[in-house]
Scaffold this active site. Structure first.
Site, PDB file in Angstrom:
ATOM      1  N   ASP A  13       0.813  -1.224   0.000  1.00 56.52           N
ATOM      2  CA  ASP A  13       0.000   0.000   0.000  1.00 56.52           C
ATOM      3  C   ASP A  13       0.846   1.272   0.000  1.00 56.52           C
ATOM      4  O   ASP A  13       0.442   2.299   0.543  1.00 56.52           O
ATOM      5  CB  ASP A  13      -0.978   0.023   1.192  1.00 56.52           C
ATOM      6  CG  ASP A  13      -1.787  -1.254   1.270  1.00 56.52           C
ATOM      7  OD1 ASP A  13      -2.280  -1.685   0.219  1.00 56.52           O
ATOM      8  OD2 ASP A  13      -1.893  -1.837   2.356  1.00 56.52           O
ATOM      9  N   HIS A  41      -4.630  -2.109  -6.335  1.00 56.21           N
ATOM     10  CA  HIS A  41      -3.917  -0.915  -6.790  1.00 56.21           C
ATOM     11  C   HIS A  41      -4.929   0.169  -7.131  1.00 56.21           C
ATOM     12  O   HIS A  41      -5.687   0.041  -8.083  1.00 56.21           O
ATOM     13  CB  HIS A  41      -3.044  -1.251  -7.996  1.00 56.21           C
ATOM     14  CG  HIS A  41      -1.854  -2.093  -7.645  1.00 56.21           C
ATOM     15  ND1 HIS A  41      -1.102  -2.767  -8.561  1.00 56.21           N
ATOM     16  CD2 HIS A  41      -1.286  -2.349  -6.453  1.00 56.21           C
ATOM     17  CE1 HIS A  41      -0.122  -3.405  -7.945  1.00 56.21           C
ATOM     18  NE2 HIS A  41      -0.218  -3.165  -6.664  1.00 56.21           N
TER      19      HIS A  41
END
Ligand code: IMP
Length: 430
Positions: A13, A41
Site C-alpha cells: 500500500d 492498486h
C-alpha cells in the site's frame, strides 16, 4: 536502461498502482510477477478512483502489453470480473494481455481453506485477505497445484481436481458439501477455461523476446518487502516474494536482465492484517494519518494501521532488494503536523538495533528510537518543482535519503499521475 523492477518497500500500500500508472506511459510491457488478487492498486482514471487487483495498471494505456507471469496466482473468476469491467469501459484487452501457462490457479476450495485457517483458534491468525492466496501457493509448493496450462485442458483438469478434492476432503467436509462444491467448480470451469484460453502464453519467452528487442519492460510487484515470505515479518507475511529476487523466478528470467530497481516508499508507514509494526501509533496522530491518507484497504476495506516512517525497515528493504532509486509517496499527507518523527533504530533489552531483527519476539517487543523533525510547514500538494517545496519538506527528504542509503528520485504529492515530481533534472529511470 530498458528494464525496471518497481516494488513496495514497506508492508504494501505504498502507492505502487499510481507509480506504475505514472511510469507505464514510458514502458512497452508492464509485467506483474507475484501475488494475486489480494493486492489492490488504486489509481485515478478519468478523474475517479479505480481499483485493479490483478491486471497491471498499464492496461489503461491502449497500446501497452500487459502480462501476468508464472509467479502470480490467478483466480480465473476474479480475472474475468476485472476484464469485464475494463471492457465495459471500452479498454481494449485482447491481443495485448497475456497470462503465463505456468501460473497457478486459485479455486474455490483455496478460499474456503483460507477462511477456515483464519478462524481456527489453534493457528496463528495472519489477517489474510481470504482470497485463497496462501492455500494456492501451498499447493504449488506441495506439487499438487493446478496451473493455467492444466486448467485449460479439460482432461488434465478433471483428474487433478479429483485428486485435490480427495486429499482435502477431511478439511472441506467441515464447511461444505463436496459434491456441490465440485459441481460449482465444473460449472465455472466450462465458462472460465474458454475465457482464459485466449490469453494464455509462454510469457517467459515473450519477455525474453521483448528484452532482446530492447523494449522497455516494467516489472511490478504486489504487496511489499515486509510481507515477503523470506524477508518479511514471518509468519505475518504473504505467501510469495515481492522482493526483487522474486522478479527473476516469478518471470522466468535471469537476474542480469534487471537494469534497475525502484522502491516505492510512503512518507510514513502503514500495515493491514496482524503482525509486528514497531512504529505503530495508537493516538491522534495515527488517526490523523489514516484520515488524511485515506488508509483503508483497497481489497478488504479494512482500516490500515498507521505509524511513523521507519528507517530500519527501509534500510532492510534497500539491502534485500538492491534498491538505488526510491519514489517517496504521500508526502502531502504529512501537511498539518507540527512535528514529524522518524525511527532511526530499535531498542531491545537495552541494546540498540540498526538492522531489522529476524526474531518474532524482538520484532514484537523492540521499541523505536526516534529522531524528531519539524513539520513540513507549508503546502506541498500542487507543487510542481522540487525547488518549490517548503524547506522543511526538502530537509525531510534529504534526511530520509541519508538514513536509508538510497536516492529519492521522485516525489508523489497526490493520487493523480500528474502529481509526481522529479527530485532533479537528471532523473531518468527508463
Ligand atoms: P494474504 O496475502 O491474503 O495471504 O495475506 C497475508 C498478509 O498480507 C495479510 O497481513 C494481508 O493483510 C497482507 N496483504 C496481502 N495483500 C496485501 C496488499 O496488497 N497490501 C497490504 N497488505 C496485503
Amino acid at each position: 536502461m530498458s528494464t525496471l523492477v518497481v516494488l513496495g518497500t514497506q508492508w504494501g500500500d505504498e502507492g505502487k498502482g499510481k507509480v506504475v500508472h505514472y511510469l507505464a506511459e514510458q514502458a512497452d510491457y508492464i509485467v506483474r510477477y507475484q501475488g494475486g488478487n489480494n493486492a489492490g492498486h488504486t489509481l485515478i482514471y478519468e478523474n475517479k478512483p479505480f481499483v485493479l487487483h490483478l491486471i497491471p495498471s498499464g492496461i489503461l494505456f491502449p497500446k501497452k502489453i500487459c502480462i501476468i507471469t508464472n509467479g502470480v496466482v490467478v483466480d480465473p473468476k476474479a480475472l474475468k470480473e476485472e476484464i469485464d469491467v475494463l471492457k465495459k469501459k471500452k479498454i481494449p484487452i485482447d491481443g495485448r494481455f497475456f497470462v503465463s501457462e505456468r501460473a497457478h490457479v486459485i479455486l474455490p476450495y483455496h478460499k474456503l481453506i483460507d477462511g477456515m485457517l483464519e478462524s481456527d483458534t489453534t493457528q496463528t491468525k495472519i489477517g489474510t485477505t481470504k482470497k485463497g492466496i496462501g492455500p494456492c501457493y501451498t499447493d504449488k509448493v506441495r506439487r499438487v497445484g493446478i496451473r493455467v496450462i492444466d486448467y485449460i485442458d479439460k482432461e488434465v483438469f478433471l483428474e487433478l481436481l479429483d485428486q485435490n478434492l480427495k486429499e482435502k476432503e477431511n478439511m472441506l467436509k467441515r464447511v461444505c458439501d463436496i459434491k456441490k462444491l465440485k459441481a460449482e467448480i465444473l460449472k465455472d470451469h466450462a465458462v472460465l477455461s474458454k475465457f482464459l484460453k485466449k490469453y494464455v502464453a509462454d510469457t517467459s519467452v515473450m519477455i525474453a523476446d521483448a528484452i532482446a528487442k530492447k523494449k522497455k519492460v516494467l516489472f511490478e510487484s504486489a504487496q511489499g518487502t515486509m510481507l515477503d515470505l523470506d524477508y518479511g515479518t514471518y509468519p505475518f507475511v504473504t505467501s510469495s516474494n515481492p522482493t526483487s529476487g522474486g522478479a527473476s523466478t516469478g518471470v522466468g528470467m535471469g537476474p542480469s536482465n534487471v537494469d534497475a530497481v525502484l522502491g516505492v516508499v510512503k512518507a510514513y508507514t502503514t500495515r493491514v492484517g496482524e503482525g509486528p509494526f514497531p512504529t505503530e501509533l495508537f493516538d491522534k496522530t495515527g488517526e490523523f494519518l489514516r484520515e488524511k491518507g485515506q488508509e483503508f484497504g483497497a481489497t478488504t476495506g479494512r482500516p490500515r494501521r498507521c505509524g511513523w516512517f521507519d528507517a530500519v525497515v527501509l534500510r532492510h528493504s534497500v539491502r534485500v532488494n538492491g534498491i538505488k532509486h526510491l519514489i517517496l509517496t504521500k508526502l502531502d499527507c504529512l501537511e498539518g503536523l507540527d512535528k514529524i518523527k522518524v525511527c532511526v533504530a530499535y531498542k531491545y533489552k537495552g541494546k540498540i538495533l540498526k538492522d531489522f531483527p529476524a526474531s518474532r519476539i524482538v520484532q514484537r517487543d523492540c521499541k523505536p528510537v526516534y529522531e524528531e523533525m519539524p513539520g513540513l510547514n507549508g503546502i506541498v500538494r500542487g507543487v510542481t518543482k522540487f525547488e518549490k517545496l517548503p524547506a522543511n519538506a526538502k530537509k525531510y527528504i534529504k534526511r530520509l535519503e541519508q538514513l536509508v542509503g538510497a536516492k529519492i528520485d521522485l516525489i508523489s504529492l497526490g493520487r493523480k499521475r500528474e502529481e509526481t515530481i522529479p527530485a532533479s533534472k537528471n532523473v531518468k529511470l527508463f
